[in-house]
Motif scaffolding. Structure first.
Motif, PDB file in Angstrom:
ATOM      1  N   TRP A   1       0.819  -1.205   0.000  1.00  0.00           N
ATOM      2  CA  TRP A   1       0.000   0.000   0.000  1.00  0.00           C
ATOM      3  C   TRP A   1       0.856   1.259   0.000  1.00  0.00           C
ATOM      4  O   TRP A   1       0.518   2.255  -0.659  1.00  0.00           O
ATOM      5  CB  TRP A   1      -0.955   0.000   1.190  1.00  0.00           C
ATOM      6  N   GLN A   2       1.956   1.243   0.718  1.00  0.00           N
ATOM      7  CA  GLN A   2       2.845   2.396   0.731  1.00  0.00           C
ATOM      8  C   GLN A   2       3.478   2.608  -0.639  1.00  0.00           C
ATOM      9  O   GLN A   2       3.616   3.746  -1.110  1.00  0.00           O
ATOM     10  CB  GLN A   2       3.923   2.226   1.799  1.00  0.00           C
TER      11      GLN A   2
ATOM     12  N   LEU B   1       2.137   1.726  -3.512  1.00  0.00           N
ATOM     13  CA  LEU B   1       1.082   2.214  -4.401  1.00  0.00           C
ATOM     14  C   LEU B   1       0.811   3.703  -4.179  1.00  0.00           C
ATOM     15  O   LEU B   1       0.578   4.446  -5.142  1.00  0.00           O
ATOM     16  CB  LEU B   1      -0.203   1.405  -4.199  1.00  0.00           C
ATOM     17  N   ILE B   2       0.854   4.145  -2.940  1.00  0.00           N
ATOM     18  CA  ILE B   2       0.649   5.570  -2.658  1.00  0.00           C
ATOM     19  C   ILE B   2       1.777   6.393  -3.263  1.00  0.00           C
ATOM     20  O   ILE B   2       1.535   7.437  -3.896  1.00  0.00           O
ATOM     21  CB  ILE B   2       0.534   5.806  -1.132  1.00  0.00           C
ATOM     22  N   VAL B   3       3.016   5.948  -3.097  1.00  0.00           N
ATOM     23  CA  VAL B   3       4.158   6.658  -3.679  1.00  0.00           C
ATOM     24  C   VAL B   3       4.047   6.676  -5.197  1.00  0.00           C
ATOM     25  O   VAL B   3       4.291   7.712  -5.846  1.00  0.00           O
ATOM     26  CB  VAL B   3       5.490   6.025  -3.213  1.00  0.00           C
TER      27      VAL B   3
ATOM     28  N   GLY C   1       1.325   6.514  -6.985  1.00  0.00           N
ATOM     29  CA  GLY C   1       0.249   7.435  -7.335  1.00  0.00           C
ATOM     30  C   GLY C   1       0.702   8.886  -7.278  1.00  0.00           C
ATOM     31  O   GLY C   1       0.367   9.690  -8.158  1.00  0.00           O
ATOM     32  N   ILE C   2       1.470   9.238  -6.278  1.00  0.00           N
ATOM     33  CA  ILE C   2       1.963  10.616  -6.149  1.00  0.00           C
ATOM     34  C   ILE C   2       2.913  10.946  -7.294  1.00  0.00           C
ATOM     35  O   ILE C   2       2.848  12.034  -7.877  1.00  0.00           O
ATOM     36  CB  ILE C   2       2.636  10.821  -4.776  1.00  0.00           C
TER      37      ILE C   2
END
Length: 74
Positions: free
Chosen positions: A6-7, A9-11, A13-14
């Motif tokens: 999840w971390q 994927l967040i990175v 996405g950013i």
């Protein structure tokens, strides 16, 4: 305590929001081309090694030239 999916994927996405997919695709293709060129040059160097620097022979030639110049002066 590692990085979870999840971390990551967040990175990701950013990064996509900041740069955009087109710019990331261009960066990826440029990086791939650079790596390909580097590998090609390494393979060419192994197949055809560059002649070694003949420092000793050039020094010998310089010494011979200096001796000839001294003989002419005498």
């Amino acid at each position: 305590m590692g990085i979870s999916i999840w971390q990551l994927l967040i990175v990701l996405g950013i990064v996509i929001l900041l740069f955009g997919t087109k710019k990331l695709r261009n960066i990826g293709s440029d990086l791939g081309g650079a790596i390909r060129g580097f590998k090609k040059s390494m393979n060419d160097e192994e197949a055809n090694p560059a002649p070694q620097d003949n420092l000793e022979s050039s020094q010998a030639e310089a010494a011979a030239t200096e001796e000839k110049a001294k003989e002419k002066q005498s």
